[in-house]
Design a protein around this motif. Structure first.
Motif, PDB file in Angstrom:
ATOM      1  N   LEU A   1      10.272 -16.128  10.438  1.00 43.39           N
ATOM      2  CA  LEU A   1      10.435 -16.413   9.148  1.00 43.39           C
ATOM      3  C   LEU A   1       9.436 -16.697   8.495  1.00 43.39           C
ATOM      4  O   LEU A   1       9.017 -16.294   7.043  1.00 43.39           O
ATOM      5  CB  LEU A   1      11.238 -18.037   9.060  1.00 43.39           C
ATOM      6  CG  LEU A   1      11.459 -18.378   7.670  1.00 43.39           C
ATOM      7  CD1 LEU A   1      12.411 -17.491   6.781  1.00 43.39           C
ATOM      8  CD2 LEU A   1      12.107 -19.922   7.586  1.00 43.39           C
ATOM      9  N   LEU A   2       8.295 -17.177   9.051  1.00 45.79           N
ATOM     10  CA  LEU A   2       6.901 -17.423   8.367  1.00 45.79           C
ATOM     11  C   LEU A   2       6.181 -16.106   8.213  1.00 45.79           C
ATOM     12  O   LEU A   2       5.681 -15.642   7.356  1.00 45.79           O
ATOM     13  CB  LEU A   2       5.956 -18.240   9.734  1.00 45.79           C
ATOM     14  CG  LEU A   2       4.493 -18.384   8.998  1.00 45.79           C
ATOM     15  CD1 LEU A   2       4.314 -19.124   7.873  1.00 45.79           C
ATOM     16  CD2 LEU A   2       3.864 -19.115  10.090  1.00 45.79           C
ATOM     17  N   VAL A   3       6.265 -14.991   9.219  1.00 46.99           N
ATOM     18  CA  VAL A   3       6.024 -13.763   9.102  1.00 46.99           C
ATOM     19  C   VAL A   3       6.475 -12.981   7.918  1.00 46.99           C
ATOM     20  O   VAL A   3       5.849 -12.379   7.231  1.00 46.99           O
ATOM     21  CB  VAL A   3       6.026 -12.959  10.249  1.00 46.99           C
ATOM     22  CG1 VAL A   3       5.691 -11.387  10.210  1.00 46.99           C
ATOM     23  CG2 VAL A   3       5.246 -13.418  11.557  1.00 46.99           C
ATOM     24  N   GLY A   4       7.987 -13.342   7.945  1.00 46.52           N
ATOM     25  CA  GLY A   4       8.622 -12.504   6.652  1.00 46.52           C
ATOM     26  C   GLY A   4       8.011 -12.966   5.290  1.00 46.52           C
ATOM     27  O   GLY A   4       7.811 -12.499   4.266  1.00 46.52           O
ATOM     28  N   VAL A   5       7.934 -14.561   5.095  1.00 45.72           N
ATOM     29  CA  VAL A   5       7.486 -14.948   4.179  1.00 45.72           C
ATOM     30  C   VAL A   5       6.027 -14.446   3.747  1.00 45.72           C
ATOM     31  O   VAL A   5       5.463 -14.171   2.324  1.00 45.72           O
ATOM     32  CB  VAL A   5       7.283 -16.403   4.016  1.00 45.72           C
ATOM     33  CG1 VAL A   5       6.526 -17.322   2.978  1.00 45.72           C
ATOM     34  CG2 VAL A   5       9.084 -17.200   4.319  1.00 45.72           C
TER      35      VAL A   5
ATOM     36  N   VAL B   1       5.997 -11.002   2.414  1.00 45.41           N
ATOM     37  CA  VAL B   1       6.447 -10.842   1.117  1.00 45.41           C
ATOM     38  C   VAL B   1       5.253 -11.389   0.145  1.00 45.41           C
ATOM     39  O   VAL B   1       5.024 -10.523  -1.033  1.00 45.41           O
ATOM     40  CB  VAL B   1       7.605 -11.691   0.657  1.00 45.41           C
ATOM     41  CG1 VAL B   1       7.987 -11.736  -0.711  1.00 45.41           C
ATOM     42  CG2 VAL B   1       8.864 -11.148   1.343  1.00 45.41           C
ATOM     43  N   ILE B   2       4.439 -12.518   0.501  1.00 41.19           N
ATOM     44  CA  ILE B   2       3.632 -13.131  -0.285  1.00 41.19           C
ATOM     45  C   ILE B   2       2.220 -11.945  -0.450  1.00 41.19           C
ATOM     46  O   ILE B   2       1.603 -11.579  -1.403  1.00 41.19           O
ATOM     47  CB  ILE B   2       2.862 -14.214   0.234  1.00 41.19           C
ATOM     48  CG1 ILE B   2       3.955 -15.456   0.171  1.00 41.19           C
ATOM     49  CG2 ILE B   2       1.655 -14.632  -0.456  1.00 41.19           C
ATOM     50  CD1 ILE B   2       3.517 -16.568   0.740  1.00 41.19           C
ATOM     51  N   ASP B   3       2.077 -11.429   0.712  1.00 44.83           N
ATOM     52  CA  ASP B   3       0.850 -10.417   0.711  1.00 44.83           C
ATOM     53  C   ASP B   3       1.138  -9.189   0.098  1.00 44.83           C
ATOM     54  O   ASP B   3       0.419  -8.568  -0.662  1.00 44.83           O
ATOM     55  CB  ASP B   3       0.383 -10.108   2.323  1.00 44.83           C
ATOM     56  CG  ASP B   3      -0.380 -11.183   2.972  1.00 44.83           C
ATOM     57  OD1 ASP B   3      -0.548 -12.208   2.511  1.00 44.83           O
ATOM     58  OD2 ASP B   3      -0.352 -10.974   4.332  1.00 44.83           O
ATOM     59  N   ARG B   4       2.375  -8.642   0.120  1.00 45.79           N
ATOM     60  CA  ARG B   4       2.832  -7.550  -0.361  1.00 45.79           C
ATOM     61  C   ARG B   4       2.849  -7.576  -1.915  1.00 45.79           C
ATOM     62  O   ARG B   4       2.592  -6.656  -2.753  1.00 45.79           O
ATOM     63  CB  ARG B   4       4.079  -7.026   0.152  1.00 45.79           C
ATOM     64  CG  ARG B   4       4.626  -5.630  -0.387  1.00 45.79           C
ATOM     65  CD  ARG B   4       3.797  -4.441  -0.164  1.00 45.79           C
ATOM     66  NE  ARG B   4       4.234  -3.953   1.212  1.00 45.79           N
ATOM     67  CZ  ARG B   4       3.499  -2.903   1.921  1.00 45.79           C
ATOM     68  NH1 ARG B   4       2.394  -2.193   1.154  1.00 45.79           N
ATOM     69  NH2 ARG B   4       3.961  -2.643   3.120  1.00 45.79           N
ATOM     70  N   SER B   5       3.181  -8.666  -2.315  1.00 43.12           N
ATOM     71  CA  SER B   5       3.453  -8.954  -3.803  1.00 43.12           C
ATOM     72  C   SER B   5       2.093  -9.557  -4.645  1.00 43.12           C
ATOM     73  O   SER B   5       1.890  -9.328  -5.685  1.00 43.12           O
ATOM     74  CB  SER B   5       4.380 -10.033  -4.212  1.00 43.12           C
ATOM     75  OG  SER B   5       4.150 -11.248  -3.678  1.00 43.12           O
TER      76      SER B   5
ATOM     77  N   TYR C   1      -1.709  -3.984   4.120  1.00 43.91           N
ATOM     78  CA  TYR C   1      -1.611  -4.326   5.439  1.00 43.91           C
ATOM     79  C   TYR C   1      -0.957  -5.732   5.560  1.00 43.91           C
ATOM     80  O   TYR C   1      -1.850  -6.873   5.984  1.00 43.91           O
ATOM     81  CB  TYR C   1      -2.641  -3.954   6.406  1.00 43.91           C
ATOM     82  CG  TYR C   1      -3.104  -2.830   6.289  1.00 43.91           C
ATOM     83  CD1 TYR C   1      -2.881  -1.831   7.116  1.00 43.91           C
ATOM     84  CD2 TYR C   1      -4.313  -2.356   5.455  1.00 43.91           C
ATOM     85  CE1 TYR C   1      -3.406  -0.422   7.076  1.00 43.91           C
ATOM     86  CE2 TYR C   1      -4.815  -1.038   5.487  1.00 43.91           C
ATOM     87  CZ  TYR C   1      -4.110  -0.076   6.304  1.00 43.91           C
ATOM     88  OH  TYR C   1      -4.678   1.334   6.149  1.00 43.91           O
ATOM     89  N   PRO C   2       0.334  -6.059   5.210  1.00 47.57           N
ATOM     90  CA  PRO C   2       0.624  -7.477   5.065  1.00 47.57           C
ATOM     91  C   PRO C   2       0.601  -8.262   6.495  1.00 47.57           C
ATOM     92  O   PRO C   2       0.856  -7.686   7.374  1.00 47.57           O
ATOM     93  CB  PRO C   2       2.017  -7.315   4.719  1.00 47.57           C
ATOM     94  CG  PRO C   2       1.988  -6.116   3.971  1.00 47.57           C
ATOM     95  CD  PRO C   2       1.121  -5.177   4.423  1.00 47.57           C
ATOM     96  N   VAL C   3       0.178  -9.345   6.301  1.00 44.30           N
ATOM     97  CA  VAL C   3       0.157 -10.260   7.594  1.00 44.30           C
ATOM     98  C   VAL C   3      -1.062  -9.951   8.396  1.00 44.30           C
ATOM     99  O   VAL C   3      -1.973 -10.683   8.582  1.00 44.30           O
ATOM    100  CB  VAL C   3       1.243 -10.429   8.406  1.00 44.30           C
ATOM    101  CG1 VAL C   3       1.296 -11.409   9.584  1.00 44.30           C
ATOM    102  CG2 VAL C   3       2.498 -10.787   7.631  1.00 44.30           C
ATOM    103  N   ILE C   4      -1.324  -8.729   9.043  1.00 42.23           N
ATOM    104  CA  ILE C   4      -2.349  -8.199   9.892  1.00 42.23           C
ATOM    105  C   ILE C   4      -3.675  -8.339   9.067  1.00 42.23           C
ATOM    106  O   ILE C   4      -4.702  -8.720   9.500  1.00 42.23           O
ATOM    107  CB  ILE C   4      -1.920  -6.817  10.409  1.00 42.23           C
ATOM    108  CG1 ILE C   4      -0.772  -6.812  11.199  1.00 42.23           C
ATOM    109  CG2 ILE C   4      -3.229  -6.283  11.106  1.00 42.23           C
ATOM    110  CD1 ILE C   4      -0.360  -5.435  11.709  1.00 42.23           C
ATOM    111  N   GLY C   5      -3.727  -8.007   7.917  1.00 40.00           N
ATOM    112  CA  GLY C   5      -4.814  -7.957   7.019  1.00 40.00           C
ATOM    113  C   GLY C   5      -5.370  -9.433   6.931  1.00 40.00           C
ATOM    114  O   GLY C   5      -6.829  -9.577   6.501  1.00 40.00           O
ATOM    115  N   ARG C   6      -4.731 -10.416   6.958  1.00 42.70           N
ATOM    116  CA  ARG C   6      -5.184 -11.984   7.055  1.00 42.70           C
ATOM    117  C   ARG C   6      -6.083 -12.203   8.163  1.00 42.70           C
ATOM    118  O   ARG C   6      -7.121 -12.837   8.113  1.00 42.70           O
ATOM    119  CB  ARG C   6      -3.971 -12.905   7.104  1.00 42.70           C
ATOM    120  CG  ARG C   6      -3.341 -12.854   5.918  1.00 42.70           C
ATOM    121  CD  ARG C   6      -2.026 -13.798   6.125  1.00 42.70           C
ATOM    122  NE  ARG C   6      -1.169 -14.153   4.749  1.00 42.70           N
ATOM    123  CZ  ARG C   6      -1.296 -15.138   3.941  1.00 42.70           C
ATOM    124  NH1 ARG C   6      -2.449 -15.905   4.321  1.00 42.70           N
ATOM    125  NH2 ARG C   6      -0.563 -14.835   2.677  1.00 42.70           N
TER     126      ARG C   6
END
Length: 517
Positions: free
Chosen positions: A24-28, A31-35, A45-50
């Motif tokens: 769920l956290l990865v999904g949230v 969405v945050i990173d992509r938007s 690169y959502p999530v990984i880019g962090r």
């Protein structure tokens, strides 16, 4: 078996809950990173880019512990920090298998050992140095090595307390920095140099102007030995002190005379000082009000403007001179400053110190004005080098921060210092135990002084202030070395020294500009 089965079921349920929460956290985050539109890496690169930002943030710490060689780090390398740590702990500073220092780097100083150095019974301790002979209350400074300016507010209450107590134990002075005099500076009973910054913290009236009443009150403290007018400092020449609002609590605000809730930013210069005549007037006024020695601290951009100071002193008389000049190198440290000023503005101490010493001596003021060197001088070799160049006294801030336990976390400006030195967070301050750290401060100071005396004995003189430029060689671009006095001839005391200077082309022009006939 029943209990074991039940336990396994619970563990399986907890793991499923954890895994579901993680998904769920990865999904949230996806969405945050992509938007979001501010960071292209996270958007593509959502999530990984962090992880890029995380690794960038942690990179300096990984380099410090795992990747950097002992002599590679900046601003202070591991070899320097380890030496201070051992000295502060009172451990032996002997090492095995030879030096790790690269002696072929241009600019490296090499001290010239004497063939027949003084015997053990021919050594001498450094004599106290008289500062301010024309004052009502001159000061006999007992030590060649002292604590440079660090303001209460920029550093924490326990840090100031430990420095004050340690300074008393070691017989050295403590400079208040521009943040005013706190009870914690006085706690240990050490000698105090009160720094007057451009905002006049601690000596200002309601309108921010210099208050004679507060000057007299400060001078009434027998511990306050001298006053230092800060014109500029090496880490941020041309800009005043910066104390972030997060580090201003009620006590700091009261001592400084500033409001809470916003940064305390000092003017970039004293508003009433427009030229060297104004500066000499201010020096004379503070000296008359307090009766104690008054000097100046400055980072030097060029020797050119300072000819005017020495000409003005010669016109007024030697009694008008500042009692000391603290030369701060452009490489000096601070808790908060703009990077362009830290990196690009102000002469390094290597250049600035020679210029100020030569100007003072050419003006015939060697015994009148004491030169104090400041700027990343943390080890005995640094201190000995500065004395060879002509400094009478050396001060250090970073060295004493390391003795308090600083790990160079580079968080001085964020109120999150993990060692409790530069934070006002009580939780972090509890890590700095004053009773322990005061012993480390004193041990560090004694170690530096003792080893500078060892260097002095090695080059063939009885005590450090007898060292001269001829006692140190400087490595050149081709790897060979040359004596410092050949690179930078010094002007000795008295008429003989001036006579020699008149025979030197570089000094001839300087003497003419100073009005020397």
């Amino acid at each position: 078996m029943g209990w074991a089965y039940y336990a396994l079921q619970v563990l399986a349920g907890l793991f499923a809950l954890f895994l579901g929460s993680l998904v769920l956290l990865v999904g949230v985050l996806f969405v945050i990173d992509r938007s979001q539109t501010g960071d292209a890496i996270r958007r593509n690169y959502p999530v990984i880019g962090r992880f890029r930002g995380l690794f960038t943030e942690l990179g300096e710490f990984f380099r410090q512990y795992f990747f950097a060689m002992d002599r590679e780090e900046m601003p202070f390398n591991r070899a320097q920090r380890d030496w201070v740590d051992r000295a502060s702990a009172g451990k032996g500073n002997t090492v095995a298998f030879g030096s790790t220092r690269n002696l072929n780097i241009p600019g490296t100083p090499i001290f010239m050992n004497a063939v027949f150095p003084p015997l053990d019974d021919q050594y001498a301790s450094t004599e106290p140095l008289l500062i301010g002979p024309h004052c009502r209350v001159p000061y006999a400074a007992p030590s060649i090595f002292n604590i440079s300016g660090m303001s209460y507010g920029a550093i924490s209450k326990p840090a100031v307390r430990a420095l004050s107590r340690g300074a008393k134990r070691a017989g050295i002075w403590l400079n208040t920095g521009e943040g005013g005099l706190s009870p914690y500076h006085l706690e240990g009973g050490c000698d105090i140099v009160f720094q007057i910054g451009t905002a006049k913290f601690g000596v200002r009236d309601a309108d921010g102007n210099l208050s004679d009443d507060k000057l007299r009150e400060l001078a009434s403290h027998p511990q306050v030995k001298m006053f230092e007018i800060k014109l500029s400092q090496g880490a941020k020449p041309g800009k005043g002190g910066i104390l972030p609002a997060a580090k201003i609590d009620e006590e700091v605000a009261q001592i400084r005379g500033v409001p809470m809730g916003r940064d305390a930013i000092s003017p970039n210069r004293h508003r009433e000082v427009n030229d060297f005549d104004d500066l000499l007037d201010l020096i004379a006024h503070i000296r008359e009000v307090t009766g104690k020695p008054v000097g100046i601290k400055s980072c030097i951009g060029s020797a050119e403007p300072w000819f005017d100071l020495f000409r003005a002193i010669r016109a007024r008389g030697v009694q008008s001179a500042p009692d000391f000049i603290t030369v701060d190198g452009g490489e000096g440290g601070t808790g908060a400053a703009p990077m362009p000023l830290i990196d690009l503005v102000g002469l390094p101490l290597r250049d600035a110190l020679i210029r100020m010493v030569d100007l003072r001596d050419l003006a015939g003021l060697h015994d009148r004005i004491r030169i104090i060197a400041s700027g990343k001088l943390v080890a005995p070799g640094d201190v000995a080098w500065a004395i060879c160049l002509g400094a009478d006294i050396v001060t250090s801030a970073r060295g004493f921060m390391f003795s308090l336990g600083c790990i160079q976390a580079l968080k001085c400006n964020r109120n999150t210092c993990p060692t409790g030195i530069t934070t006002h967070d009580p939780r972090l301050q509890q890590g700095l135990v004053v009773e322990t750290k005061e012993m480390r401060v004193a041990a560090y100071a004694r170690s530096v002084i003792g080893e500078v005396e060892t260097i002095a004995h090695s080059v063939g003189v009885a005590e450090p202030r007898q060292m001269r430029r001829r006692h140190v060689r400087i490595v050149q671009d081709d790897g060979t070395s040359i004596q410092m006095n050949e690179l930078h001839p010094s002007v000795h005391l008295g008429l003989e020294g001036l006579a020699k200077a008149r025979g030197h082309k570089r000094f001839e022009e300087a003497l003419k500009r100073l009005g020397e006939t």
